[in-house]
Design a protein around this motif. Structure first.
Motif, short mmCIF file in Angstrom:
data_model
loop_
_atom_site.label_atom_id
_atom_site.label_comp_id
_atom_site.label_asym_id
_atom_site.label_seq_id
_atom_site.Cartn_x
_atom_site.Cartn_y
_atom_site.Cartn_z
N ALA A 169 0.85 -1.19 0.00
CA ALA A 169 0.00 0.00 0.00
C ALA A 169 0.88 1.23 0.00
O ALA A 169 2.07 1.16 0.31
CB ALA A 169 -0.93 0.00 1.21
N TYR A 201 -3.84 10.61 -1.09
CA TYR A 201 -4.38 9.56 -1.95
C TYR A 201 -3.75 8.22 -1.55
O TYR A 201 -2.58 8.14 -1.25
CB TYR A 201 -4.08 9.85 -3.42
CG TYR A 201 -4.96 10.95 -3.98
CD1 TYR A 201 -4.45 12.23 -4.17
CD2 TYR A 201 -6.27 10.70 -4.34
CE1 TYR A 201 -5.24 13.24 -4.70
CE2 TYR A 201 -7.07 11.70 -4.86
CZ TYR A 201 -6.54 12.97 -5.03
OH TYR A 201 -7.33 13.97 -5.55
N THR A 202 -4.57 7.17 -1.59
CA THR A 202 -4.09 5.87 -1.16
C THR A 202 -4.15 4.85 -2.29
O THR A 202 -4.99 4.97 -3.20
CB THR A 202 -4.91 5.34 0.03
OG1 THR A 202 -6.29 5.30 -0.33
CG2 THR A 202 -4.73 6.22 1.25
N TYR A 203 -3.26 3.88 -2.23
CA TYR A 203 -3.12 2.87 -3.27
C TYR A 203 -2.90 1.52 -2.58
O TYR A 203 -2.22 1.46 -1.55
CB TYR A 203 -1.92 3.19 -4.16
CG TYR A 203 -1.92 4.60 -4.71
CD1 TYR A 203 -1.36 5.65 -3.98
CD2 TYR A 203 -2.48 4.88 -5.95
CE1 TYR A 203 -1.37 6.95 -4.47
CE2 TYR A 203 -2.49 6.18 -6.46
CZ TYR A 203 -1.93 7.21 -5.71
OH TYR A 203 -1.93 8.49 -6.20
N TYR A 204 -3.46 0.45 -3.18
CA TYR A 204 -3.35 -0.88 -2.57
C TYR A 204 -3.09 -1.93 -3.62
O TYR A 204 -3.60 -1.85 -4.75
CB TYR A 204 -4.64 -1.24 -1.84
CG TYR A 204 -5.02 -0.27 -0.75
CD1 TYR A 204 -5.88 0.79 -1.00
CD2 TYR A 204 -4.50 -0.40 0.54
CE1 TYR A 204 -6.22 1.70 -0.01
CE2 TYR A 204 -4.83 0.49 1.54
CZ TYR A 204 -5.69 1.54 1.26
OH TYR A 204 -6.01 2.43 2.24
N ILE A 253 0.61 5.89 0.39
CA ILE A 253 -0.17 7.11 0.59
C ILE A 253 0.65 8.28 0.08
O ILE A 253 1.85 8.40 0.38
CB ILE A 253 -0.59 7.27 2.06
CG1 ILE A 253 -1.51 8.48 2.24
CG2 ILE A 253 0.62 7.33 2.99
CD1 ILE A 253 -2.23 8.50 3.59
N THR A 293 -5.98 -0.67 5.34
CA THR A 293 -6.18 0.76 5.16
C THR A 293 -4.91 1.49 5.58
O THR A 293 -4.41 1.27 6.69
CB THR A 293 -7.36 1.26 6.00
OG1 THR A 293 -8.54 0.55 5.65
CG2 THR A 293 -7.58 2.76 5.76
N VAL A 294 -4.43 2.36 4.70
CA VAL A 294 -3.27 3.18 5.03
C VAL A 294 -3.74 4.59 5.28
O VAL A 294 -4.56 5.13 4.53
CB VAL A 294 -2.20 3.11 3.92
CG1 VAL A 294 -2.73 3.57 2.58
CG2 VAL A 294 -0.95 3.90 4.31
N ASP A 295 -3.26 5.20 6.36
CA ASP A 295 -3.58 6.59 6.64
C ASP A 295 -2.42 7.23 7.39
O ASP A 295 -1.45 6.56 7.74
CB ASP A 295 -4.89 6.71 7.44
CG ASP A 295 -4.81 6.11 8.82
OD1 ASP A 295 -5.71 6.36 9.63
OD2 ASP A 295 -3.83 5.37 9.10
#
Length: 126
Positions: free
Chosen positions: A49, A56-59, A51, A68-70
């Motif tokens: 993943a 914006y996040t990518y998986y 960010i 979930t990345v934050d």
């Protein structure tokens, strides 16, 4: 110079959850593109993943909907929340960061990142 320190790994049963942390120092997250990679024994390191600076996040497909990345910029830390863990998620998880302006074009490759943490082990038992 950027330093990255991962934590939060451990042993969990299948279906369980873990939250990995990546604490950054040397630069603020506003200037960094941060990625998570993992490496299982005998396998190459693979993208999990990422960010972007703007959030914006990518998986990778195998974790989408479960991970979930934050980030929390006030503490300069990126998190990877991992739910519904499976035995195939067992690996050494690495946090990585890039300050380059073109990271978005190849964020899923190791070569996009200049800084790496030491890794944290995640083991999922069946």
């Amino acid at each position: 110079q950027v330093q990255l320190v991962e934590s939060g790994g451990g042993l969990v049963q299948a279906g369980g959850s873990l939250r990995l942390s990546c604490a950054a120092s040397g630069r603020t997250l506003n200037t960094l593109f941060v990625g998570w990679f993992r490496q299982a024994p005998g396998q190459e390191r693979q993208f999990v993943a990422a960010i972007s600076r703007s959030g914006y996040t990518y998986y990778t497909p195998s974790v989408k909907g479960r991970f979930t990345v934050d980030s929390v910029k006030s503490v300069n830390t990126v998190y990877l929340q991992m739910n519904n863990l499976k035995p195939e998620d067992t690996a050494l998880y690495y946090c990585s960061a890039s300050a380059r302006s073109d990271t978005r074009g190849y964020f899923s490759t190791e070569s996009a990142y200049d800084y790496w943490g030491q890794g944290t082990q995640v083991t999922v038992s069946s």
